[in-house]
Design an enzyme around this catalytic site. Structure first.
Site, mmCIF file in Angstrom:
data_model
loop_
_atom_site.group_PDB
_atom_site.id
_atom_site.type_symbol
_atom_site.label_atom_id
_atom_site.label_comp_id
_atom_site.label_asym_id
_atom_site.label_seq_id
_atom_site.Cartn_x
_atom_site.Cartn_y
_atom_site.Cartn_z
ATOM 1 N N SER A 160 0.861 -1.223 0.021
ATOM 2 C CA SER A 160 -0.182 0.019 0.031
ATOM 3 C C SER A 160 0.661 1.128 0.072
ATOM 4 C CB SER A 160 -0.875 -0.232 1.346
ATOM 5 O OG SER A 160 -2.112 0.789 0.996
ATOM 6 N N ASP A 194 -8.574 -5.426 -6.020
ATOM 7 C CA ASP A 194 -8.225 -4.069 -4.983
ATOM 8 C C ASP A 194 -8.793 -2.807 -5.695
ATOM 9 O OD1 ASP A 194 -7.076 -2.135 -3.379
ATOM 10 O OD2 ASP A 194 -4.805 -2.854 -3.887
ATOM 11 N N HIS A 237 -7.232 -5.691 -1.483
ATOM 12 C CA HIS A 237 -5.911 -5.037 -0.940
ATOM 13 C C HIS A 237 -4.896 -6.044 -0.031
ATOM 14 C CE1 HIS A 237 -3.876 -1.204 -0.850
ATOM 15 N NE2 HIS A 237 -4.026 -1.052 0.370
#
Ligand SMILES: *[C@@H]1O[C@H](CO)[C@@H](O)[C@H](O)[C@H]1NC(C)=O
Ligand SMILES: *[C@@H]1O[C@H](CO)[C@@H](O)[C@H](O)[C@H]1NC(C)=O
Ligand SMILES: *[C@@H]1O[C@H](CO)[C@@H](O)[C@H](O)[C@H]1NC(C)=O
Ligand SMILES: *[C@@H]1O[C@H](CO)[C@@H](O)[C@H](O)[C@H]1NC(C)=O
Ligand SMILES: *[C@@H]1O[C@H](CO)[C@@H](O)[C@H](O)[C@H]1NC(C)=O
Ligand SMILES: *[C@@H]1O[C@H](CO)[C@@H](O)[C@H](O)[C@H]1NC(C)=O
Ligand SMILES: *[C@@H]1O[C@H](CO)[C@@H](O)[C@H](O)[C@H]1NC(C)=O
Ligand SMILES: *[C@@H]1O[C@H](CO)[C@@H](O)[C@H](O)[C@H]1NC(C)=O
Ligand SMILES: *[C@@H]1O[C@H](CO)[C@@H](O)[C@H](O)[C@H]1NC(C)=O
Ligand SMILES: *[C@@H]1O[C@H](CO)[C@@H](O)[C@H](O)[C@H]1NC(C)=O
Ligand SMILES: *[C@@H]1O[C@H](CO)[C@@H](O)[C@H](O)[C@H]1NC(C)=O
Ligand SMILES: *[C@@H]1O[C@H](CO)[C@@H](O)[C@H](O)[C@H]1NC(C)=O
Length: 719
Positions: A569, A650, A682
Site C-alpha cells: 500500500s 483491489d 488489497h
C-alpha cells in the site's frame, strides 16, 4: 461446576521443540477471538480457528477461560455457534447465534443455554430469516431479553436480505448516477447493512421471539446518501450499542447529507429498541456539541444507568487520520447535552467502556505503536492528562471490566498471537493465557527476538524503529537486512501479531528486519502525523535515507551491502518512489504489494477524501501536488530488481498500477516478477494464496541478497 469438560491446556504448559516457524505453521496456528467475560467475571468464552494442510479446511472450537486460574477448557459446542453473549436468568446463562437454520436456508437461529448446568441443554428460541450477526443483548426489568443484530437489508422496505433466497437478476449490469460505486473489494448494491432490534419474552417453557426483529435505521431521512450500520467495510458490532436497561439503541452511520466519497463524517443516532420512533442524530448538524466536531464518530457506549452515551469523534469532516476526541452525551427529551472529555489530550482514543460505577471511561488509545489502556473520569476537563495503565509489550485488541475493578485484556504482540491478562490501575499484569506458550507452531517466536530504537529522522524528529532478530542471533555476526515500510501512511507497524506481515516469520528467513515508524505514523502526536500531508516522497523518504545511514554507521550486525526492502500500500508506493531515487541503488531488491506507481491515476480509488486530503486538493485544481510525488515520472532511473504483487479485487489501489509498473520495468530490462490473485483485494487473506505469496517473495529477497542460489522457476508462467 463445568466439571464434565476436559482441560485442554494450562497456561504454563511449555513445549520443547524449537523448529523454526514456517509459513504454513504461522498460517495454520490457532487464531483466537478476544475474550467475552460473564457478569461475575469468572468465565470468559473465546473461539479458536485453526487450519489443516492435509484437508485444506479450517475448524473452529469454543473455549472457556477460567479468569481466576487461567485454565482453559473446551466449551460444549463447536463451529455451528458463530457468536455468544452472556445474558439470561443466571450468571452463566448464554444466548447464542447458531449459524444454521433448518427452516430457512441462509438464515440463522438463536438459542439459550446455561453453562453452569451439568449437561449442555440448549433451547431454540428464535428462527431468523437472514444471516444476522453482531449480537448484543441485555435483560430488561420485566425479564425479557432485548437484543440487536445486523444484516444487509433491502433499501425499499427495510426487510433483511437473504442472498440464498433472493432472485438472481438475469443481467449482471449495475448502473450508477453518483460516485463511490465500489469500496475496498466490493461494488455497492441496492442493499445496505442495518441494525435490527428484537425482544425475547420470558414465558412458561422459556423465551420466545416477539414478532420480527425491526430495522432500526428505518425512518432516517434519505437526504443524499443511504444510511448504513455497521459502516463498511470494517465496521462491526462496535458501531452500535444497546442500553443496559434494554430500551434504546445507539448506532453510527455516515452523514446522510454528504457524499460518501468526499467526506468521512458520521453521526450517532439514538432510537427506541422497538423502532417505535425514528432515530435521532445526537451529534449531527445543530446538535449541542462543539462546532469543531464534524468528522467521523466511533464507539457509542451507554453508561450503566442508560442515561449517557460516551463516544469519540474526529474534528475534520474529510480527513480520516485526524485524532479522535472523547465526548459524553447526556440524553434529554429530544436530543442530548454534549461535553468534551480531556479534549486536549494529544492521543486518539477509540475503544470506550464505562466503569461499573459509571464514573470513569476506560479507553484504548495507541502510544508509540502499541494500543494501551487508559482511565479518564467521565467529567474530566480539557486539560486532563491521562496516563497509560498498560505497558508497551502488548497491543490491545479488546478489554472487559471485571467486578474486581481490574480489566480482562485481550492483546497480542509479535511473540504471541493472543494473550489474555488481567490488570488494574494499580495491579500489575497477571498473564492468564499466552498462545506462544501452548501453540507448537509458535515455539520459536519470543519477546527476545524484537526490540526497538530511536534515531534522528530526515527533519530532526526522533523516529522509533522496531527490529526483529533471526534465529540464534549473535551481535558479533553480520546479517542481511530487510527494511519494511508500513502502509497507511497514517498507521503503525509496531510489536504486533499479523498473519499478513508476520515480522518474526520474516526474520526467521535469516534477516534482521527493521521497521521505522516514519513521519506520518500516528501515536507520536497529531503534529507528527500531519507532517506527511502533501509530503509523501519528502520527509518520509528522508527518514528512510537517515535510517540507512544509521544502519551503515551504528549497527555492526547488519550487512548493508545485502539490504532489501518491501512494503504494501503506502509502503509499496514508497518502494516505487525509492526505485526512481538514490536510495533505490542501495537495495539489492525491492518488493511492492498493491502500491501506486502513477499519481495521475489517483482518481481510480474509492475514498476520494483520502487522496484529496493527502495531496491537498483535486487533480484539476492542484495537479502539481499529484505530479510532485509521482514515482512513474522517475522511470528513467529504475534499475533495482523489483517484485510486484497486485490483486485484481483491489479497488483501493487498482491493479492497473501494478500492471503498468511491471510493463515499464520489463521495457527497461529491470529484473522483475509479477504475482496477482484474481480473488484477493488489497490484502492476501486466503491461506492457500498466502503460502504462494510468501514463497515467491521470500525467495526473491533471499536470491538477490545472496542467501539462496536460484530464483524459483516452478509455477512461473512463460509467454
Ligand atoms: C489434519 O487432517 C488429517 C486428515 O483428517 C488428520 O489426520 C490430521 O491429524 C489433521 N492434522 C491436525 C494438525 O489436526
Ligand atoms: C486447572 O487445571 C488443572 C489440570 O486440569 C487442575 O489440576 C487444577 O486444579 C485447575 N485449577 C483450577 C484453579 O481450577
Ligand atoms: C450473579 O453473581 C453475583 C455475584 O456473585 C450475585 O450477587 C448475583 O446474585 C448472581 N446473579 C444471579 C442471577 O445468580
Ligand atoms: C445448530 O443448529 C442445528 C440445526 O440447524 C442443530 O443440529 C445443532 O445441534 C445446533 N447446534 C447448537 C450448538 O445449537
Ligand atoms: C422487501 O423487498 C424485497 C425485494 O423487493 C422483497 O423480496 C421482500 O419480500 C420485501 N419484504 C417485505 C416484508 O415485503
Ligand atoms: C467532492 O470534493 C471535490 C473537491 O473538493 C469537489 O470538487 C466535488 O464537487 C465534491 N463532490 C461532491 C459530490 O460534493
Ligand atoms: C506507559 O508507557 C510508558 C512508555 O511506553 C512505559 O514506560 C510505562 O511503563 C507505561 N506505564 C505502565 C503503567 O505500563
Ligand atoms: C510487560 O512487561 C513488564 C515489564 O517487563 C512486565 O512486568 C509485564 O508483566 C509485561 N506484561 C505482559 C502482559 O506481558
Ligand atoms: C539454532 O541453534 C540450535 C541449537 O544450536 C539449532 O538446533 C538450530 O538448528 C539453530 N537454528 C537455526 C535456524 O540456525
Ligand atoms: C549513530 O549514533 C550516534 C550516537 O547515538 C548518533 O550521534 C549518530 O547520529 C548516529 N549516526 C547516524 C548516521 O544516525
Ligand atoms: C481538514 O482537512 C482539509 C483537507 O482535507 C483541510 O483543508 C482542512 O484545513 C482541515 N480542517 C481542519 C479543521 O483541520
Ligand atoms: C494546502 O493548501 C492550502 C491552500 O492552498 C495551503 O494554504 C496549505 O499550506 C497547503 N498545505 C500543505 C501541507 O501543503
Amino acid at each position: 461446576m463445568m466439571a464434565f469438560w476436559t482441560t485442554v491446556v494450562g497456561a504454563s504448559l511449555l513445549l520443547g521443540s524449537a523448529q523454526a516457524m514456517t509459513v504454513e505453521d504461522m498460517l495454520a496456528a490457532p487464531r483466537r477471538s478476544t475474550a467475552n467475560v460473564n457478569p461475575t467475571g469468572e468465565w470468559a468464552l473465546f473461539s479458536s480457528t485453526k487450519y489443516n494442510w492435509t484437508t485444506h479446511k479450517s475448524s473452529t472450537t469454543w473455549q472457556l477461560l477460567d479468569v481466576t486460574s487461567g485454565n482453559v477448557t473446551e466449551a460444549p459446542f463447536e463451529s455451528d455457534v458463530s457468536e455468544v453473549v452472556w445474558v439470561g436468568s443466571t450468571n452463566t446463562s448464554i444466548l447464542y447465534i447458531n449459524g444454521t437454520n433448518e427452516e430457512v436456508p441462509g438464515g440463522v437461529t438463536l438459542y439459550t443455554a446455561d453453562l453452569g448446568e451439568e449437561s449442555f441443554s440448549p433451547t431454540l428460541v428464535a428462527s431468523l430469516n437472514a444471516p444476522f450477526q453482531g449480537l448484543k443483548a441485555t435483560k430488561t426489568e420485566s425479564g425479557s431479553i432485548n437484543f440487536v443484530v445486523n444484516a444487509l437489508a433491502y433499501w425499499k422496505n427495510g426487510s433483511a436480505y437473504n442472498e440464498e433466497l433472493a432472485t438472481v437478476p438475469l443481467s449482471s449490469g449495475q448502473i450508477y448516477d453518483a460516485n463511490y460505486i465500489r469500496h475496498w473489494d466490493t461494488y455497492l448494491t441496492e442493499q445496505r447493512y442495518a441494525v435490527f432490534g428484537g425482544s425475547l419474552t420470558s414465558g412458561y417453557g422459556g423465551y420466545s421471539l416477539e414478532g420480527e426483529p425491526k430495522n432500526l435505521l428505518w425512518g432516517i431521512k434519505d437526504f443524499l446518501t443511504r444510511p448504513e450500520t455497521p459502516v463498511q467495510p470494517f465496521g462491526d458490532a462496535g458501531d452500535y450499542d444497546i442500553s443496559p436497561d434494554g430500551s434504546k439503541v445507539a448506532f453510527l452511520t455516515k452523514a446522510p447529507e454528504l457524499p460518501k466519497a468526499n467526506y468521512t463524517a458520521s453521526y450517532i443516532y439514538v432510537v427506541p429498541i422497538d423502532g417505535s420512533e425514528a432515530p435521532v442524530a445526537i451529534n449531527g448538524p445543530g446538535s449541542s456539541g462543539p462546532e469543531t466536531a464534524q468528522g467521523a464518530s466511533a464507539s457509542p457506549r451507554w453508561s450503566p444507568d442508560s442515561k449517557k452515551l460516551a463516544y469519540a469523534q474526529q474534528d475534520n469532516v474529510s480527513y480520516e487520520s485526524d485524532r479522535f476526541k472523547l465526548y459524553v452525551a447526556t440524553l434529554d427529551g429530544n436530543g442530548a447535552t454534549i461535553t468534551g472529555v480531556a479534549e486536549d489530550w494529544d492521543s486518539s482514543p477509540s475503544g470506550v467502556l464505562w466503569s461499573l460505577d459509571g464514573q470513569d471511561l476506560w479507553v484504548t488509545s495507541e502510544l508509540h505503536a502499541s494500543v494501551r489502556l487508559w482511565i479518564i473520569p467521565h467529567d474530566a476537563d480539557a486539560s486532563f492528562k491521562p496516563s497509560n495503565i498498560t505497558s508497551p509489550n502488548t497491543t490491545l485488541a479488546d478489554f472487559a471490566l471485571l467486578p474486581s475493578g481490574n480489566a480482562l485484556i485481550s492483546a497480542a504482540s509479535s511473540w504471541t498471537s493472543r494473550i489474555f491478562y488481567t490488570q488494574g490501575p494499580s495491579t500489575p499484569a497477571t498473564t492468564l493465557f499466552s498462545a506462544h506458550l501452548v501453540d507448537s507452531e509458535l515455539s520459536t517466536v519470543s519477546p527476545s527476538r524484537v526490540s526497538n530504537f530511536w534515531y534522528t529522522g530526515g527533519d530532526g524528529d526522533q523516529i522509533q524503529t522496531f527490529v526483529y532478530y533471526p534465529a540464534n542471533f549473535s551481535a558479533s555476526e553480520k546479517y542481511p537486512v530487510i527494511m519494511i515500510v508500513h502502509g497507511g501512511p497514517q498507521s503503525t507497524q509496531g510489536d504486533s501479531w499479523s498473519t499478513r506481515w508476520n515480522l518474526q516469520l520474516w526474520a526467521e528467513q535469516g534477516f534482521v528486519v527493521v521497521v521505522p515508524q516514519f513521519t506520518g505514523s500516528p501515536s507520536y502526536g497529531q503534529a507528527f502525523t500531519d507532517k506527511i500531508w502533501n509530503n509523501w516522497g519528502g520527509t518520509p523518504y528522508r527518514d528512510l535515507e537517515k535510517l540507512f545511514e544509521y544502519l551503515e554507521t551504528n549497527v555492526s550486525f547488519v550487512d548493508t551491502d545485502r539490504a532489501v526492502a518491501a512494503g504494501a500500500s503506502f509502503g509499496a508506493f514508497m518502494m516505487n518512489w525509492i526505485q526512481g531515487h538514490a536510495l533505490g541503488r542501495k537495495f539489492k531488491a525491492l518488493v511492492s504489494h498493491d502500491g501506486k506507481i502513477n499519481q495521475f491515476g489517483a482518481y481510480a480509488t474509492d475514498e476520494l477524501f483520502f487522496i484529496q486530503h493527502d495531496q491537498n486538493g483535486t487533480i484539476w485544481d492542484n495537479r502539481e501536488n499529484y505530479a510532485i510525488w509521482d514515482p512513474l515520472s522517475h522511470a528513467k532511473n529504475f534499475s533495482t530488481p523489483h517484485f510486484i504483487a497486485h490483486n485484481d479485487l483491489d479497488y483501493r489501489v487498482v491493479i492497473a498500477e501494478g500492471y503498468q509498473f511491471f510493463n515499464v520495468l520489463q521495457g527497461l530490462g529491470v529484473p522483475s516478477r509479477f504475482l496477482h490473485f484474481p480473488d484477493e483485494g488489497h490484502w492476501v487473506v486466503n491461506r492457500e494464496n498466502s503460502v504462494v505469496w510468501h514463497k515467491y517473495i521470500f525467495n526473491w529477497l533471499k536470491y538477490w541478497a545472496g542467501v539462496e542460489k536460484e530464483l524459483i522457476q516452478e509455477g512461473v508462467i512463460k509467454q
